[in-house]
Each structure stands twice: as C-alpha cells, then as structure tokens.
Design a protein around this motif. Structure first.
Motif, PDB file in Angstrom:
ATOM      1  N   GLU A  87       8.214   1.920  -7.893  1.00 28.86           N
ATOM      2  CA  GLU A  87       7.548   0.651  -7.604  1.00 28.86           C
ATOM      3  C   GLU A  87       6.071   0.762  -7.949  1.00 28.86           C
ATOM      4  O   GLU A  87       5.540   1.859  -8.144  1.00 28.86           O
ATOM      5  CB  GLU A  87       7.688   0.287  -6.117  1.00 28.86           C
ATOM      6  N   THR A  88       5.397  -0.381  -7.990  1.00 30.35           N
ATOM      7  CA  THR A  88       3.944  -0.406  -8.115  1.00 30.35           C
ATOM      8  C   THR A  88       3.352  -1.081  -6.890  1.00 30.35           C
ATOM      9  O   THR A  88       4.047  -1.771  -6.142  1.00 30.35           O
ATOM     10  CB  THR A  88       3.502  -1.122  -9.399  1.00 30.35           C
ATOM     11  N   TYR A  89       2.033  -0.911  -6.724  1.00 35.66           N
ATOM     12  CA  TYR A  89       1.390  -1.284  -5.468  1.00 35.66           C
ATOM     13  C   TYR A  89       0.034  -1.947  -5.720  1.00 35.66           C
ATOM     14  O   TYR A  89      -0.595  -1.751  -6.760  1.00 35.66           O
ATOM     15  CB  TYR A  89       1.199  -0.038  -4.593  1.00 35.66           C
ATOM     16  N   ASP A  90      -0.418  -2.678  -4.694  1.00 37.09           N
ATOM     17  CA  ASP A  90      -1.755  -3.255  -4.735  1.00 37.09           C
ATOM     18  C   ASP A  90      -2.822  -2.206  -4.433  1.00 37.09           C
ATOM     19  O   ASP A  90      -3.939  -2.285  -4.944  1.00 37.09           O
ATOM     20  CB  ASP A  90      -1.878  -4.379  -3.695  1.00 37.09           C
ATOM     21  N   LEU A 133       0.854  -1.194   0.000  1.00 30.82           N
ATOM     22  CA  LEU A 133       0.000   0.000   0.000  1.00 30.82           C
ATOM     23  C   LEU A 133       0.882   1.234   0.000  1.00 30.82           C
ATOM     24  O   LEU A 133       1.825   1.339   0.799  1.00 30.82           O
ATOM     25  CB  LEU A 133      -0.909  -0.016   1.225  1.00 30.82           C
ATOM     26  N   VAL A 134       0.587   2.170  -0.878  1.00 31.09           N
ATOM     27  CA  VAL A 134       1.267   3.463  -0.860  1.00 31.09           C
ATOM     28  C   VAL A 134       0.248   4.539  -0.477  1.00 31.09           C
ATOM     29  O   VAL A 134      -0.874   4.557  -0.983  1.00 31.09           O
ATOM     30  CB  VAL A 134       1.931   3.798  -2.211  1.00 31.09           C
ATOM     31  N   VAL A 165      -1.690   8.057 -10.243  1.00 30.63           N
ATOM     32  CA  VAL A 165      -2.253   6.950  -9.459  1.00 30.63           C
ATOM     33  C   VAL A 165      -2.270   5.669 -10.291  1.00 30.63           C
ATOM     34  O   VAL A 165      -1.850   4.603  -9.833  1.00 30.63           O
ATOM     35  CB  VAL A 165      -3.667   7.303  -8.962  1.00 30.63           C
ATOM     36  N   ALA A 166      -2.783   5.766 -11.519  1.00 34.71           N
ATOM     37  CA  ALA A 166      -2.885   4.585 -12.379  1.00 34.71           C
ATOM     38  C   ALA A 166      -1.506   3.977 -12.636  1.00 34.71           C
ATOM     39  O   ALA A 166      -1.357   2.748 -12.684  1.00 34.71           O
ATOM     40  CB  ALA A 166      -3.567   4.955 -13.694  1.00 34.71           C
ATOM     41  N   SER A 167      -0.484   4.820 -12.772  1.00 31.61           N
ATOM     42  CA  SER A 167       0.860   4.318 -13.043  1.00 31.61           C
ATOM     43  C   SER A 167       1.459   3.601 -11.838  1.00 31.61           C
ATOM     44  O   SER A 167       2.400   2.814 -11.995  1.00 31.61           O
ATOM     45  CB  SER A 167       1.775   5.469 -13.466  1.00 31.61           C
ATOM     46  N   LEU A 168       0.928   3.857 -10.667  1.00 30.22           N
ATOM     47  CA  LEU A 168       1.427   3.226  -9.446  1.00 30.22           C
ATOM     48  C   LEU A 168       0.738   1.902  -9.137  1.00 30.22           C
ATOM     49  O   LEU A 168       1.188   1.169  -8.243  1.00 30.22           O
ATOM     50  CB  LEU A 168       1.242   4.170  -8.250  1.00 30.22           C
ATOM     51  N   LEU A 169      -0.343   1.599  -9.844  1.00 31.99           N
ATOM     52  CA  LEU A 169      -1.133   0.410  -9.525  1.00 31.99           C
ATOM     53  C   LEU A 169      -0.713  -0.803 -10.355  1.00 31.99           C
ATOM     54  O   LEU A 169      -0.516  -0.716 -11.562  1.00 31.99           O
ATOM     55  CB  LEU A 169      -2.617   0.681  -9.754  1.00 31.99           C
ATOM     56  N   ARG A 170      -0.646  -1.936  -9.691  1.00 29.89           N
ATOM     57  CA  ARG A 170      -0.458  -3.210 -10.360  1.00 29.89           C
ATOM     58  C   ARG A 170      -1.783  -3.641 -10.988  1.00 29.89           C
ATOM     59  O   ARG A 170      -2.856  -3.185 -10.564  1.00 29.89           O
ATOM     60  CB  ARG A 170      -0.008  -4.267  -9.351  1.00 29.89           C
ATOM     61  N   PRO A 171      -1.753  -4.530 -11.973  1.00 32.35           N
ATOM     62  CA  PRO A 171      -3.016  -5.066 -12.503  1.00 32.35           C
ATOM     63  C   PRO A 171      -3.880  -5.637 -11.382  1.00 32.35           C
ATOM     64  O   PRO A 171      -3.411  -6.410 -10.544  1.00 32.35           O
ATOM     65  CB  PRO A 171      -2.538  -6.165 -13.454  1.00 32.35           C
ATOM     66  N   PRO A 222     -24.476  15.972   2.051  1.00 29.96           N
ATOM     67  CA  PRO A 222     -23.237  15.177   1.998  1.00 29.96           C
ATOM     68  C   PRO A 222     -22.065  15.984   2.551  1.00 29.96           C
ATOM     69  O   PRO A 222     -21.803  17.105   2.106  1.00 29.96           O
ATOM     70  CB  PRO A 222     -23.064  14.886   0.506  1.00 29.96           C
ATOM     71  N   LEU A 223     -21.356  15.407   3.501  1.00 28.93           N
ATOM     72  CA  LEU A 223     -20.217  16.063   4.125  1.00 28.93           C
ATOM     73  C   LEU A 223     -18.888  15.404   3.762  1.00 28.93           C
ATOM     74  O   LEU A 223     -17.840  16.035   3.837  1.00 28.93           O
ATOM     75  CB  LEU A 223     -20.392  16.072   5.652  1.00 28.93           C
ATOM     76  N   MET A 224     -18.933  14.123   3.387  1.00 29.75           N
ATOM     77  CA  MET A 224     -17.761  13.403   2.924  1.00 29.75           C
ATOM     78  C   MET A 224     -18.168  12.475   1.792  1.00 29.75           C
ATOM     79  O   MET A 224     -19.355  12.232   1.582  1.00 29.75           O
ATOM     80  CB  MET A 224     -17.128  12.586   4.068  1.00 29.75           C
ATOM     81  N   TYR A 225     -17.184  11.957   1.074  1.00 37.54           N
ATOM     82  CA  TYR A 225     -17.444  10.906   0.096  1.00 37.54           C
ATOM     83  C   TYR A 225     -16.250   9.964   0.060  1.00 37.54           C
ATOM     84  O   TYR A 225     -15.136  10.300   0.515  1.00 37.54           O
ATOM     85  CB  TYR A 225     -17.724  11.479  -1.292  1.00 37.54           C
ATOM     86  N   SER A 226     -16.475   8.782  -0.449  1.00 34.98           N
ATOM     87  CA  SER A 226     -15.398   7.820  -0.636  1.00 34.98           C
ATOM     88  C   SER A 226     -15.559   7.168  -2.003  1.00 34.98           C
ATOM     89  O   SER A 226     -16.669   6.973  -2.492  1.00 34.98           O
ATOM     90  CB  SER A 226     -15.388   6.766   0.479  1.00 34.98           C
ATOM     91  N   LEU A 227     -14.423   6.841  -2.600  1.00 35.35           N
ATOM     92  CA  LEU A 227     -14.398   6.286  -3.952  1.00 35.35           C
ATOM     93  C   LEU A 227     -13.351   5.183  -4.009  1.00 35.35           C
ATOM     94  O   LEU A 227     -12.277   5.303  -3.437  1.00 35.35           O
ATOM     95  CB  LEU A 227     -14.065   7.389  -4.951  1.00 35.35           C
ATOM     96  N   ARG A 228     -13.711   4.112  -4.685  1.00 31.23           N
ATOM     97  CA  ARG A 228     -12.761   3.029  -4.941  1.00 31.23           C
ATOM     98  C   ARG A 228     -12.788   2.737  -6.430  1.00 31.23           C
ATOM     99  O   ARG A 228     -13.863   2.621  -7.041  1.00 31.23           O
ATOM    100  CB  ARG A 228     -13.132   1.796  -4.126  1.00 31.23           C
ATOM    101  N   ALA A 229     -11.602   2.626  -7.040  1.00 33.07           N
ATOM    102  CA  ALA A 229     -11.509   2.399  -8.480  1.00 33.07           C
ATOM    103  C   ALA A 229     -10.372   1.431  -8.753  1.00 33.07           C
ATOM    104  O   ALA A 229      -9.269   1.581  -8.212  1.00 33.07           O
ATOM    105  CB  ALA A 229     -11.279   3.708  -9.218  1.00 33.07           C
ATOM    106  N   ALA A 230     -10.623   0.440  -9.603  1.00 38.00           N
ATOM    107  CA  ALA A 230      -9.684  -0.651  -9.830  1.00 38.00           C
ATOM    108  C   ALA A 230      -8.939  -0.507 -11.154  1.00 38.00           C
ATOM    109  O   ALA A 230      -9.487  -0.038 -12.150  1.00 38.00           O
ATOM    110  CB  ALA A 230     -10.425  -1.986  -9.801  1.00 38.00           C
ATOM    111  N   ALA A 231      -7.691  -0.940 -11.136  1.00 39.26           N
ATOM    112  CA  ALA A 231      -6.924  -1.072 -12.367  1.00 39.26           C
ATOM    113  C   ALA A 231      -7.331  -2.353 -13.083  1.00 39.26           C
ATOM    114  O   ALA A 231      -7.761  -3.320 -12.456  1.00 39.26           O
ATOM    115  CB  ALA A 231      -5.427  -1.107 -12.050  1.00 39.26           C
ATOM    116  N   SER A 232      -7.217  -2.368 -14.377  1.00 41.17           N
ATOM    117  CA  SER A 232      -7.612  -3.548 -15.146  1.00 41.17           C
ATOM    118  C   SER A 232      -6.662  -4.700 -14.852  1.00 41.17           C
ATOM    119  O   SER A 232      -5.509  -4.498 -14.478  1.00 41.17           O
ATOM    120  CB  SER A 232      -7.616  -3.244 -16.634  1.00 41.17           C
TER     121      SER A 232
END
Length: 267
Positions: free
Chosen positions: A116-119, A55-56, A141-147, A255-265
């Motif tokens: 390096e890349t990260y999970d 994790l980074v 961000v995308a460049s730091l993520l592993r598949p 809405p006072l906060m939000y959260s987002l999760r997005a996956a690399a292919s």
C-alpha cells in the motif's frame, strides 16, 4: 572485523526486549491503556493534523506510538522486524479497541510486505542506527508515499553520539565512523533485567548522509530542525525539564535531537 549478520543479531536482541519493555516504567503501558498517548509535543506540532490520513510507522517496536497516532485520528499501520513486537502490538490494539494493522517485516522489504501507499511515513526515535544503508531506506520511504505525502523523522542527533557519556562536553567518538559498531550491554535501556541476547550491531549516520539520502530519493526537504533537548538522561549532567532533558542552564547548548520533514512530489 569478522562479518556479522546484523539483522539476526539485532532481531534476537529486540525479540527478548519486548516483554521487558512492555513491563517497564519507561514505556508505562498501563498509562497508555488508561487513555494517554506517547507522541511528543514537538512531533504533534511538526506533523500537524493527521485526522483521516493514512500513516505507516516504520520500525514501530510494539506499537505505542503507532496506536497513539490512531488516537489522534490517523488510520495506522505499523511495521517491525520483530514478530514478538508485532504480536504484542496487535494485542494492545485489540485491548484498546483501536483499529490498526501491524506487519512483521524488515524495513527494507516494507513496500512489498505492505502493498500500500500512505499519506505519512513516520519513523520513530532511535530507529536509524539499526540500518546500514540509508540510501536504500530513503528509496523505500519514497515508494511508500502517495503524491503530496510526506516523511516525518524525529531522531537523536549524531553530534551527541560523539560526546562522552558522563558530561556530554568532551568529543570522544568519531563523527564519521559509520560502523558497523558491535556493542555488548547486559541490560536494555529500560531496567536492570539481564539480557541473554546482549549484543547489538549499530550504524552511525551523520546529518549530511540523512539529508542526502532523502533528497536523492526524490523527496523535497521542507525543514530540518535541531533541538537542544532529548528524551532520556544520555549524559550524567543532563537535567529534567518536564518530559525532556537538557544541559544545565548556563552550559553551552549542543544539538541533542533533530527532526526532518520531506514531501513527495505532486504528480
């Protein structure tokens, strides 16, 4: 507006804030050193088990959240543009006996600086307002993520930034005014110590801009969740609810906060 070096101005402010924040009740470093962690309950539920994962943490300040993810089982790296913050993060890691890597670099230079890349790419609360270009950020961000890896972002909601500071019920500011906004405050958010470097430059990003940048970088949005709570008394009318703050019961929720999760292919 006269051109301003946002990075230099903000770095000077954050360098000065580090010792103030470390000594503050807000961050409660003593409790962390005693074994507690700082990850919020909803973040734990949405990120899931991090045991054995790399994790980074981008824009990690002096590393309490980064090291808290290590206590949850992750192999962690923290990156921040403040050398002062990174030095303190390393000291805290050593004192706590936690293996962690901390690197000083601008977030836009993260790929080169880390090598390096990260999970998991995790970015902490209150981070995006310091960045002028979300398209560039999302590509980084995308460049730091592993598949198959993913970005997790938890942030203050830009809708709340429109509202008046006292009641949180009156639209006072322009949602679409991205800035740059030059703010001058004599204190940081943790206490009354007077800052010499009291000027900051911030940028407002709407939800549509965030999601569009993430999608354009090739990441697949898994969820975008809006929350009716925040982590500090942003408005005078907010009431404590455990570690969170909400508008009084019976008031219309916003809405006072939000959260987002997005996956690399998975390639």
């Amino acid at each position: 507006m006269e051109e301003i070096d946002y990075l230099a101005v903000n770095r000077a402010s954050w360098d000065e804030r580090v010792p103030i924040h470390v000594a503050s009740d807000f961050y409660d470093v003593a409790a962390f050193q005693g074994g507690t962690d700082t990850i919020r309950e909803f973040e734990l539920a949405e990120v899931g088990d991090v045991t054995g994962r790399d994790l980074v943490h981008l824009q990690c300040h002096f590393g309490l959240d980064t090291l808290s993810w290590a206590r949850k089982g992750a192999r962690v790296t923290g990156l921040d543009f403040s050398e002062t913050a990174v030095t303190k993060a390393r000291e805290l890691a050593e004192g706590a006996g936690i293996g962690a890597r901390f690197v000083a670099a601008d977030v836009y230079d993260a790929a080169e600086a880390l090598g390096e890349t990260y999970d998991i790419v995790y970015t902490g609360i209150g981070a995006l307002v310091w960045l002028p270009d979300l398209t560039r950020w999302a590509r980084t961000v995308a460049s730091l993520l592993r598949p198959g890896g993913f970005l997790y972002l938890a942030e203050f909601h830009p809708f709340a930034a429109m509202l008046d500071d006292e009641t949180g019920t009156t639209v006072t500011y322009d949602y679409f005014d991205q800035g740059p906004h030059v703010w001058k405050f004599p204190h940081t958010y943790t206490g009354s110590e007077v800052l010499e470097n009291d000027t900051t430059v911030q940028f407002q990003h709407g939800i549509g801009e965030v999601v569009s940048a993430v999608a354009a970088a090739g990441l697949r949005v898994e969820f975008l969740r809006e929350h009716d709570h925040t982590l500090f008394r942003r408005f005078g009318t907010l009431r404590p609810d455990g570690p969170r703050f909400r508008l009084p019961e019976g008031s219309p929720a916003v809405p006072l906060m939000y959260s987002l999760r997005a996956a690399a292919s998975i390639r």
